[in-house]
Scaffold this active site. Structure first.
Site, PDB file in Angstrom:
ATOM      1  N   LYS A 158      -5.008   5.785  20.610  1.00 55.73           N
ATOM      2  CA  LYS A 158      -5.457   6.769  18.403  1.00 55.73           C
ATOM      3  C   LYS A 158      -6.899   6.209  17.889  1.00 55.73           C
ATOM      4  CE  LYS A 158      -2.784   8.699  14.868  1.00 55.73           C
ATOM      5  NZ  LYS A 158      -2.596   7.525  14.168  1.00 55.73           N
TER       6      LYS A 158
ATOM      7  N   ASN B 261      -3.999  21.771  10.406  1.00 57.23           N
ATOM      8  CA  ASN B 261      -4.236  20.253   9.266  1.00 57.23           C
ATOM      9  C   ASN B 261      -6.129  20.347   8.831  1.00 57.23           C
ATOM     10  OD1 ASN B 261      -1.287  20.675  10.078  1.00 57.23           O
ATOM     11  ND2 ASN B 261      -2.000  17.758  10.575  1.00 57.23           N
TER      12      ASN B 261
ATOM     13  N   SER C 110      -8.295  16.668   7.651  1.00 58.66           N
ATOM     14  CA  SER C 110      -8.226  15.444   8.925  1.00 58.66           C
ATOM     15  C   SER C 110      -8.224  13.955   7.346  1.00 58.66           C
ATOM     16  CB  SER C 110      -9.155  15.153   9.861  1.00 58.66           C
ATOM     17  OG  SER C 110     -10.556  15.142   9.091  1.00 58.66           O
TER      18      SER C 110
ATOM     19  N   LYS D 205      -5.767   1.659   2.730  1.00 53.95           N
ATOM     20  CA  LYS D 205      -6.787   2.241   4.508  1.00 53.95           C
ATOM     21  C   LYS D 205      -7.434   0.879   4.751  1.00 53.95           C
ATOM     22  CE  LYS D 205      -7.222   6.651   2.794  1.00 53.95           C
ATOM     23  NZ  LYS D 205      -7.085   7.603   3.268  1.00 53.95           N
TER      24      LYS D 205
ATOM     25  N   GLY E  40       0.987  -1.386  -0.039  1.00 57.59           N
ATOM     26  CA  GLY E  40      -0.251  -0.185   0.396  1.00 57.59           C
ATOM     27  C   GLY E  40       1.161   1.187  -0.569  1.00 57.59           C
TER      28      GLY E  40
ATOM     29  N   ALA F 125       1.940  12.389   6.439  1.00 58.09           N
ATOM     30  CA  ALA F 125       2.704  12.553   5.118  1.00 58.09           C
ATOM     31  C   ALA F 125       1.464  11.844   4.068  1.00 58.09           C
ATOM     32  CB  ALA F 125       2.782  10.497   4.725  1.00 58.09           C
TER      33      ALA F 125
ATOM     34  N   GLY G   2       2.632   4.330   3.221  1.00 56.70           N
ATOM     35  CA  GLY G   2       3.866   3.475   3.138  1.00 56.70           C
ATOM     36  C   GLY G   2       4.896   4.454   2.233  1.00 56.70           C
TER      37      GLY G   2
HETATM   38  N1  LIG Z   1      -1.014   9.203   5.556  1.00 58.57           N
HETATM   39  C1  LIG Z   1      -1.284   9.971   6.289  1.00 58.57           C
HETATM   40  O1  LIG Z   1      -0.402  11.017   7.384  1.00 58.57           O
HETATM   41  C2  LIG Z   1      -1.549   8.775   7.804  1.00 58.57           C
HETATM   42  C3  LIG Z   1      -0.574   8.942   8.586  1.00 58.57           C
HETATM   43  C4  LIG Z   1      -1.130   7.707  10.437  1.00 58.57           C
HETATM   44  C5  LIG Z   1      -1.711   6.910   9.549  1.00 58.57           C
HETATM   45  N2  LIG Z   1      -2.211   6.972   8.065  1.00 58.57           N
HETATM   46  C6  LIG Z   1      -3.388   5.067   8.200  1.00 58.57           C
HETATM   47  O2  LIG Z   1      -2.138   4.623   7.071  1.00 58.57           O
HETATM   48  C7  LIG Z   1      -3.086   4.196   6.638  1.00 58.57           C
HETATM   49  C8  LIG Z   1      -2.910   4.312   4.571  1.00 58.57           C
HETATM   50  O3  LIG Z   1      -3.209   5.848   4.666  1.00 58.57           O
HETATM   51  P1  LIG Z   1      -2.453   6.679   3.428  1.00 58.57           P
HETATM   52  O4  LIG Z   1      -3.000   8.424   3.957  1.00 58.57           O
HETATM   53  O5  LIG Z   1      -1.441   6.216   3.375  1.00 58.57           O
HETATM   54  O6  LIG Z   1      -3.475   5.979   2.909  1.00 58.57           O
HETATM   55  P2  LIG Z   1      -3.226   6.358   0.877  1.00 58.57           P
HETATM   56  O7  LIG Z   1      -4.917   5.874   0.342  1.00 58.57           O
HETATM   57  O8  LIG Z   1      -2.581   7.262   0.754  1.00 58.57           O
HETATM   58  O9  LIG Z   1      -2.498   4.848   0.380  1.00 58.57           O
HETATM   59  C9  LIG Z   1      -2.896   3.741   0.490  1.00 58.57           C
HETATM   60  C10 LIG Z   1      -2.435   3.115  -1.007  1.00 58.57           C
HETATM   61  O10 LIG Z   1      -2.826   1.275  -1.095  1.00 58.57           O
HETATM   62  C11 LIG Z   1      -2.962   1.593  -2.574  1.00 58.57           C
HETATM   63  N3  LIG Z   1      -3.195  -0.040  -2.510  1.00 58.57           N
HETATM   64  C12 LIG Z   1      -4.383  -0.940  -1.924  1.00 58.57           C
HETATM   65  N4  LIG Z   1      -5.016  -1.715  -2.237  1.00 58.57           N
HETATM   66  C13 LIG Z   1      -3.850  -1.628  -3.217  1.00 58.57           C
HETATM   67  C14 LIG Z   1      -3.358  -3.591  -3.638  1.00 58.57           C
HETATM   68  N5  LIG Z   1      -3.648  -4.319  -3.453  1.00 58.57           N
HETATM   69  N6  LIG Z   1      -2.365  -3.306  -4.088  1.00 58.57           N
HETATM   70  C15 LIG Z   1      -0.914  -1.842  -4.661  1.00 58.57           C
HETATM   71  N7  LIG Z   1      -2.066  -0.492  -3.880  1.00 58.57           N
HETATM   72  C16 LIG Z   1      -2.647  -0.732  -3.187  1.00 58.57           C
HETATM   73  C17 LIG Z   1      -3.812   2.512  -2.884  1.00 58.57           C
HETATM   74  O11 LIG Z   1      -3.933   2.325  -4.388  1.00 58.57           O
HETATM   75  C18 LIG Z   1      -3.003   3.554  -2.148  1.00 58.57           C
HETATM   76  O12 LIG Z   1      -2.163   4.709  -2.692  1.00 58.57           O
HETATM   77  C19 LIG Z   1      -4.061   4.511   6.752  1.00 58.57           C
HETATM   78  O13 LIG Z   1      -5.067   4.013   7.419  1.00 58.57           O
HETATM   79  C20 LIG Z   1      -4.729   5.900   7.128  1.00 58.57           C
HETATM   80  O14 LIG Z   1      -5.510   5.807   8.480  1.00 58.57           O
HETATM   81  C21 LIG Z   1      -1.948   7.598   7.843  1.00 58.57           C
HETATM   82  C1  LIG Z   2      -4.266  12.369  14.168  1.00 55.36           C
HETATM   83  C2  LIG Z   2      -4.777  13.122  13.062  1.00 55.36           C
HETATM   84  C3  LIG Z   2      -6.844  13.120  13.523  1.00 55.36           C
HETATM   85  C4  LIG Z   2      -4.596  14.189  12.276  1.00 55.36           C
HETATM   86  O1  LIG Z   2      -5.217  14.875  11.535  1.00 55.36           O
HETATM   87  C5  LIG Z   2      -4.747  12.136  11.579  1.00 55.36           C
HETATM   88  O2  LIG Z   2      -5.329  10.848  12.381  1.00 55.36           O
HETATM   89  C6  LIG Z   2      -6.141  11.913  10.945  1.00 55.36           C
HETATM   90  O3  LIG Z   2      -6.182  13.424  10.520  1.00 55.36           O
HETATM   91  O4  LIG Z   2      -6.940  11.208  10.123  1.00 55.36           O
END
Ligand SMILES: NC(=O)c1ccc[n+]([C@@H]2O[C@H](COP(=O)([O-])OP(=O)(O)OC[C@H]3O[C@@H](n4cnc5c(N)ncnc54)[C@H](O)[C@@H]3O)[C@@H](O)[C@H]2O)c1
Ligand SMILES: CC(C)(CO)[C@@H](O)C(=O)[O-]
Length: 295
Positions: free
Chosen positions: A178, A245, A247, A72, A7, A122, A12
């Protein structure tokens, strides 16, 4: 260490990119991103600046030492089925929401599934480019709590790559705390179309606190030591620290993509959690109207 990131979206790509400074990392993501990373590497911008050259593919490789799951939450089941065909002894979820680890473990008999939480920020800027919008910390450990040899080994790999982390023996409480923050902040900001800081004062703050309190009550019902005061204090701390930010759920709604409502407020919704039930119902209503819940 051979690390595969399943992902390679925003989180990632960032965490995989940071680990690629020291380890053999393979990003598994969508075609456009994969092609750009193969051609010119992954550019990390913002609070960390680096260009790294991980391998990149659209499907999982046959084996790895460690898999990070960063899809996700609504894609966890599919990720688990795919990982079942990969020879990888340790799997670490860095996702938000509840039950990701349980879903993975249900398909990954004989592997070690670790729980993780992540406060790094990210955002994928485009193919081959990811922004680090905040240097945070990865907490990781046994999904049932307590010590774990696999968590210690994974922690050492993060250490060598300079990724901020803590190996924790209280992951169940951390995952629920969280969840309280996400339940308090995400749906309210998505529905009201406001940045997190709008929940500093009533009436938004009251909604966020009520949702977080219900999460703490539900946590205690499942034997987790999370007080309502602690859950509310965590919401307030995150709202202050991320005031400007938008969310992740607000960003999903603005982009018109499916949210993680089922694994956040939806996981708590019920007669004893009317605030989470209402927030979940409203976000699901929007997803239904947009045809996002069909897949
Ligand atoms: N973005 C952040 O700052 C952040 C911070 C903390 C936690 N999270 C958590 O991390 C998780 C991911 O969030 P994100 O923001 O990176 O989401 P995102 O949608 O940017 O990333 C997920 C990626 O996985 C890919 N994907 C899904 N299935 C796939 C498959 N079978 N093959 C290849 N690629 C595949 C999607 O196309 C997508 O690009 C979520 O649960 C989110 O809540 C995100
Ligand atoms: C900590 C947080 C709520 C900040 O925006 C984040 O986990 C989000 O947006 O999902």
């Amino acid at each position: 260490m051979d690390v595969v990131v399943f992902g390679a979206g925003s989180l990632g790509s960032l965490v995989g990119g940071l680990l690629a400074r020291e380890h053999d990392v393979t990003l598994v993501g969508r075609a456009a991103h994969v092609e750009r990373v193969r051609a010119s590497g992954l550019r990390i911008e913002g609070e960390v600046e680096a260009t790294v050259h991980p391998a990149a593919r659209t499907t999982l490789p046959a084996r790895a030492d460690l898999a990070l799951v960063t899809v996700k939450s609504f894609d966890t089941e599919r990720a688990a089925r795919a990982l079942a065909r990969c020879d990888v002894p340790t799997v670490l979820s860095l996702q938000n929401g509840l039950d990701n680890e349980a879903t993975l473990a249900a398909h990954l008999d004989g592997r070690t599934v670790l729980a993780g939480t992540c406060t790094y920020g990210a955002r994928l800027l485009g193919p081959g480019r990811v922004a680090c919008t905040g240097v945070g910390e990865v907490a990781l450990g046994a999904r049932e709590g307590g010590p774990s040899v696999a968590a210690d080994r994974t922690g050492r790999a993060f250490e060598r790559a300079g990724v901020e982390h803590v190996v924790a023996e209280d992951m169940p409480r951390r995952v629920w705390e969280k969840l309280a923050v996400n339940a308090g902040v995400n749906a309210a900001t998505a529905l009201a179309r406001v940045p997190n800081g709008a929940l500093s004062d009533p009436p938004g703050r009251d909604v966020a606190h009520a949702a977080a309190r219900e999460v703490a009550q539900s946590a205690r019902g499942e034997g987790i030591d999370l007080t309502e005061a602690r859950a509310v204090a965590s919401v307030d701390r995150v709202v202050r620290a991320t005031a400007s930010n938008r969310s992740s759920m607000l960003q999903d709604v603005e982009r018109g993509t499916r949210t993680e409502i089922d694994a956040i407020n939806g996981r708590i919704a019920g007669p004893d959690a009317p605030v989470n039930a209402t927030l979940a119902a409203l976000v699901r209503t929007w997803e239904d109207a947009e045809g996002l819940r069909e897949s």
